[in-house]
Design an enzyme around this catalytic site. Structure first.
Site, PDB file in Angstrom:
ATOM      1  N   ASN A 176     -34.217 -30.380 -77.181  1.00 26.84           N
ATOM      2  CA  ASN A 176     -33.298 -31.150 -78.012  1.00 26.84           C
ATOM      3  C   ASN A 176     -32.273 -31.965 -77.230  1.00 26.84           C
ATOM      4  O   ASN A 176     -31.159 -32.187 -77.700  1.00 26.84           O
ATOM      5  CB  ASN A 176     -32.631 -30.226 -79.041  1.00 26.84           C
TER       6      ASN A 176
ATOM      7  N   HIS B  74     -27.021 -30.281 -74.373  1.00 29.56           N
ATOM      8  CA  HIS B  74     -26.279 -29.055 -74.643  1.00 29.56           C
ATOM      9  C   HIS B  74     -24.819 -29.408 -74.910  1.00 29.56           C
ATOM     10  O   HIS B  74     -24.302 -30.371 -74.348  1.00 29.56           O
ATOM     11  CB  HIS B  74     -26.332 -28.121 -73.422  1.00 29.56           C
TER      12      HIS B  74
ATOM     13  N   GLU C 253     -18.445 -22.455 -68.819  1.00 27.65           N
ATOM     14  CA  GLU C 253     -19.640 -23.243 -68.482  1.00 27.65           C
ATOM     15  C   GLU C 253     -19.336 -24.305 -67.430  1.00 27.65           C
ATOM     16  O   GLU C 253     -20.170 -24.565 -66.551  1.00 27.65           O
ATOM     17  CB  GLU C 253     -20.212 -23.861 -69.762  1.00 27.65           C
TER      18      GLU C 253
END
Ligand code: IDP
Ligand code: MG
Length: 138
Positions: free
Chosen positions: A112, A115, A126
């Site tokens: 997809n 992120h 992250e």
């Protein structure tokens, strides 16, 4: 101002969409604080998505994320986490709103294109997972 973490995933890099996605990011008004091309290793993918370890798609997800180069990004904007989630659209491109990055570029719910962090706390975790402080601009 706040920060979020983004990945242009292997499908989008492989399909030649990284430039168009970067243009979309800049047009949407994010400041790029950090950016690099990297091939995520399988152990990195497993740690990064550890929260999904019990999900049936974990194997497919970690194999996909380590299958080729990605572009990882630290982004800044007002309300960066929500703004970026709005910019990318729903996880499944079939459910993503018109004009979102996933609507334009995602192949499927798994592949997809991008992120996005889901909270300010995870954004910082992250960003630190992929960037040293010296790799980010002020
Ligand atoms: P998000 O990326 O929109 O936050 P999450 O639910 O956190 O979505 O899932 C992380 C990633 O795992 C998704 O972006 C997608 O690549 C993959 N994924 C989620 N659900 C499925 C699924 O049902 N099948 C295959 N892959 C999935
Ligand atoms: Mg998520």
């Amino acid at each position: 101002m706040s920060r979020t973490f983004a990945i242009i995933k292997p499908d989008a890099v492989q399909n030649g969409h990284a430039g168009a996605i970067l243009a979309h990011i800049q047009k949407a008004g994010f400041k790029v604080l950090g950016m690099k091309l990297t091939q995520v290793s399988m152990p990195q993918a497993q740690r990064f998505y550890e929260v999904h370890a019990q999900r049936p798609f974990y194997g497919e997800l970690t194999e996909f994320m380590s299958s080729g180069p990605s572009v990882v990004l630290a982004l800044e904007a007002e309300g960066a986490v929500q703004k970026w989630r709005d910019t990318i659209g729903a996880t499944d491109p079939a459910e993503a709103a018109d004009g979102t990055i996933r609507k334009r570029f995602a192949e499927s719910k798994g592949r997809n294109a991008v992120h996005g962090s889901d909270s300010d706390e995870n954004a910082e975790i992250e960003i630190a997972f992929f960037f040293a402080g010296t790799e980010l601009v002020g």
